[in-house]
Enzyme design. Structure first.
Site, mmCIF file in Angstrom:
data_model
loop_
_atom_site.group_PDB
_atom_site.id
_atom_site.type_symbol
_atom_site.label_atom_id
_atom_site.label_comp_id
_atom_site.label_asym_id
_atom_site.label_seq_id
_atom_site.Cartn_x
_atom_site.Cartn_y
_atom_site.Cartn_z
ATOM 1 N N GLY A 1 0.895 -1.365 0.221
ATOM 2 C CA GLY A 1 -0.069 0.099 0.182
ATOM 3 C C GLY A 1 0.776 1.306 0.220
ATOM 4 O O GLY A 1 2.011 0.862 -0.722
ATOM 5 N N SER A 2 0.204 2.452 0.991
ATOM 6 C CA SER A 2 0.960 3.747 0.565
ATOM 7 C C SER A 2 2.281 3.785 1.094
ATOM 8 O O SER A 2 3.216 4.638 0.892
ATOM 9 C CB SER A 2 -0.057 4.470 1.387
ATOM 10 N N THR A 3 2.680 3.112 1.767
ATOM 11 C CA THR A 3 4.037 2.693 2.697
ATOM 12 C C THR A 3 4.854 2.639 1.392
ATOM 13 O O THR A 3 5.858 2.857 1.725
ATOM 14 C CB THR A 3 4.038 1.667 3.708
#
Lengths: 589, 117
Positions: A291-293
């Site tokens: 995801g956004s990591t």
């Protein structure tokens, strides 16, 4: 005349006796020769059978220590009960008496007693109190032998990392499995000499206990940091009613893993009582969509290639952006955002546009440099590779989705190691958790030293990304809850949807909430990754993973005596010179 | 009579020579016997010494065997104590005792003062 005769008779007698002696010595000599030379082989075999007993010494497994020398996994001596069935007089009565103590059916024991064997195991590794009760019964034909049993004094602590051993004893999971040959040592046969009365005789060199013991392993894991990570992870899981969770604490400068927590926990002393799936070290064996990591690595790649600058602005399409035949959404609609704010507010549209500028092939090459898509090489069973598809194998919308961590999979350890390379100034350090392997006498056999595998980004790019990540935890950022009162932190939230296997599409209910970052932000001492799998409450990285990260960071840095960079510091000399508490309070504001 | 005497003298002479010869033989025999007895005694003493050293080695063997057993017992005790120490030093146990028995708490940020020197 008579006297003379007697004398000569005496002399003759002496000569005869002397001759007899000589003959006698010749006979003895010949017998000796025949025993020692002619029949030596045959006789030595017979005597060996009668006086020597070969006992197989089960190797004692080496100890696993944490980095401070605290025992994490040890071997203890327990007794195992065996029988020589032909020596037992009343087998039925003996079976009943034994079964009451051992809690085993007397029929099972009787069956063993009736076996036509010279040696039968009754029960191995029995508790000391049961052993003493059986000894008190004084049943002829029953005997005990010492065996080694694995014991984990800290119970659940680092259980998935350590693994456990079976009854053999052979490592079945974790480090116990991977380093089985190092830990178990070698079986030896000890020849014990016995005299005519059956008493044990000392044999020079017979005490081989040190030689059979396995080697010791010292980990980079710190027992206390591991406890902090496990405690906070457990708390987050019960708070969010999540399925499971992972937390990794790493030293970015060296690649040392200080803690690797996987929840739910299990007690390796009683591993059979737990479900199989709890045994697995998900931090290494599992992979997930980050995801956004993952946006951090897109930013780092684009900055490294001079495609963007932190202040370059991009239009974020007010929350909805069509790529090929798919629409990309942002959680909150945004208009124009600069690159730093794209990261701060975690705009999917913003990173998709940056990814298009960078080019998918270049992005692919950069993320491979960060270690994604291949094993980290930590020497652990079933390490996950992760999956990073080559750009020309995938459609355009998937290439865009890769920018915000969809359509790819990484292992938690890969993600933590990649964040460490941003934290340490752009070097990819090989992650490791085996500090050294040493002989039981203390001699170091193998020692791991920090290993720089490659430079992934320049020091300047790494510093820029660190500064950008600091804004994520600032006011209004998605990771605001990750901040601590004492230390400046930097990191990135992640909330990724899981694939619904039944519908074969992304699920809106099954999510993975994560936060990856480091602290102190300007001179990072530790990197921490927190992953919460399928939370039912607080379903985002910023809501559940970020506060968990914050608690782990502040406690760990405090434990490591890292001076807080946020709190004011007061003059110790003045404080010491102060006469009373009131004056001291004044000095400390 | 003379002849008798002579005969007797001869006899006496012969007897004297014989006695002289016997005396010499006796000395020699005594020496031989003495040698044999001495050798026998030396042999016996060596046998006794050999046997006694073997017994001594055997007894020392038993003593060493006992000492090894005692050493192993103490080593085992030492290992047990180390394991007990490791169990007692478990962080979860220490935290429980600190919080529940000793009434300790984790200090809040405003309770911590950082001093520099």
């Amino acid at each position: 005349m008579v006297k003379l005769k007697n004398r000569s008779e005496t002399i003759n007698n002496i000569r005869v006796i002397g001759l007899l002696f000589i003959v006698f010595f010749f006979i003895i000599g010949f017998r000796g020769y025949s025993l020692q030379v002619l029949s030596a082989d045959k006789l030595s075999k017979i005597i060996k059978k009668q006086t020597e007993r070969n006992i197989e010494l089960l190797p004692k497994r080496g100890t696993i220590y944490d980095r401070n020398g605290s025992e994490l996994s040890v071997s203890i001596d327990v007794e195992s009960l065996f029988a020589r069935p032909h020596l037992i007089e009343n087998k039925g009565l003996a079976a009943i008496k034994i079964s009451r103590i051992l809690g085993v059916s007397h029929k099972t024991i009787l069956k063993k007693f009736k076996k036509n064997k010279g040696f039968v195991w009754i029960k191995r590794q029995i508790p000391p109190e049961d052993a003493s009760k059986i000894k008190k019964l004084g049943i002829k034909g029953l005997d005990f032998t010492d065996e080694s049993q694995r014991f984990y004094p800290n119970k659940e602590l680092a259980a998935q990392m350590l693994g456990f051993v079976g009854d053999d004893p052979r490592g079945l999971e974790g480090i116990e499995y991977e380093y089985d040959s190092v830990l178990k040592g070698k079986s030896k046969f000890l020849a014990i000499n016995r005299d005519a009365l059956g008493r044990q005789l000392f044999v020079d060199g017979a005490n081989t206990s040190e030689e059979v013991q396995g080697n010791d392993i010292t980990l980079t894991i710190d027992k206390n940091i591991q406890y902090i990570a496990e405690k906070e992870l457990q708390a987050a899981i019960s708070l969010s009613k999540a399925k499971n969770g992972i937390a990794i604490v790493m030293e970015p400068a060296t690649g040392k893993v200080l803690a690797m927590a996987v929840a739910p926990l299990f007690n390796p002393n009683q591993y059979k009582k737990y479900e199989r799936k709890t045994w697995r070290n998900r931090a290494i064996t599992d992979e997930f969509e980050p995801g956004s990591t993952f946006k951090t690595f897109l930013m780092a790649s684009a900055l490294e290639e001079n495609i963007i600058k932190p202040k370059d602005i991009f239009f974020c399409e007010n929350g909805s952006y069509r790529v090929a035949n798919r629409v990309i959404h942002d959680t909150h609609p945004h208009g124009w955002l600069n690159a730093t704010k794209i990261l701060k507010y975690s705009s999917n549209i913003g990173v998709s546009k940056i990814a298009r500028h960078l080019g998918s092939e270049l992005f692919y090459q950069h993320i491979r440099k960060f270690g994604f898509g291949e094993e980290t090489g930590v020497a652990f069973p079933s390490e996950a590779n992760g999956s990073i598809p080559r750009p020309y194998h995938i459609p355009e919308h998937t290439r865009s989705a890769m920018a915000f961590g969809q359509g790819i999979s990484v292992s938690p350890l890969q993600l933590a190691a990649a964040y460490s390379s941003i934290a340490n100034g752009g070097l990819y350090m090989k992650p490791y958790f085996i500090e050294k392997i040493s002989h039981p006498n203390g001699m170091v056999i193998q020692e791991t030293t920090p290993q720089v595998l490659r430079r992934v980004v320049s020091e300047r790019t790494a510093r820029t990304v660190r500064n950008m990540l600091k804004t994520v935890v600032s006011k209004g950022g998605t990771g605001e809850k990750a901040k601590t009162a004492s230390y400046h932190v930097a990191g990135k939230t992640g909330t990724s949807q899981k694939i619904d296997k039944e519908l074969n599409t992304y699920s809106s209910e099954k999510l993975i909430a994560s936060f990856a970052g480091f602290a102190p932000a300007d001179d990072p001492a530790i990197t921490v990754l927190v992953i919460i799998d399928e939370p039912e409450k607080m379903m985002s990285g910023g809501a559940i993973a970020a506060p968990t990260f914050s608690r782990i960071i502040s406690q760990t840095l405090n434990y490591l005596h890292i001076t807080p960079d946020k709190q004011p510091q007061y003059n110790y000399e003045k404080w010491r010179e102060a006469n009373n508490t009131a004056q001291r309070k004044n000095i400390c504001g | 009579m003379l002849s008798n005497a002579a005969t007797s003298g001869k006899f006496i002479h012969t007897n004297f020579l014989a006695r002289q010869k016997v005396k010499g033989d006796d000395k020699k025999d005594r020496k031989t016997s003495f040698k044999m007895i001495t050798m026998g005694v030396i042999f016996m003493i060596s046998c006794f010494m050999f046997v006694s050293t073997r017994i001594c080695v055997l007894n020392t063997g038993y003593k060493i065997s006992e000492a090894v057993k005692t050493q192993e017992k103490f080593l085992q005790e030492n290992r047990k104590l180390k394991i007990e120490r490791a169990s007692l030093a478990s962080p979860s146990r220490i935290e429980k005792i600190a919080k529940n028995k000793l009434g300790m708490i984790t200090p809040k940020n405003n309770q911590v003062v950082i001093l520099k020197w």
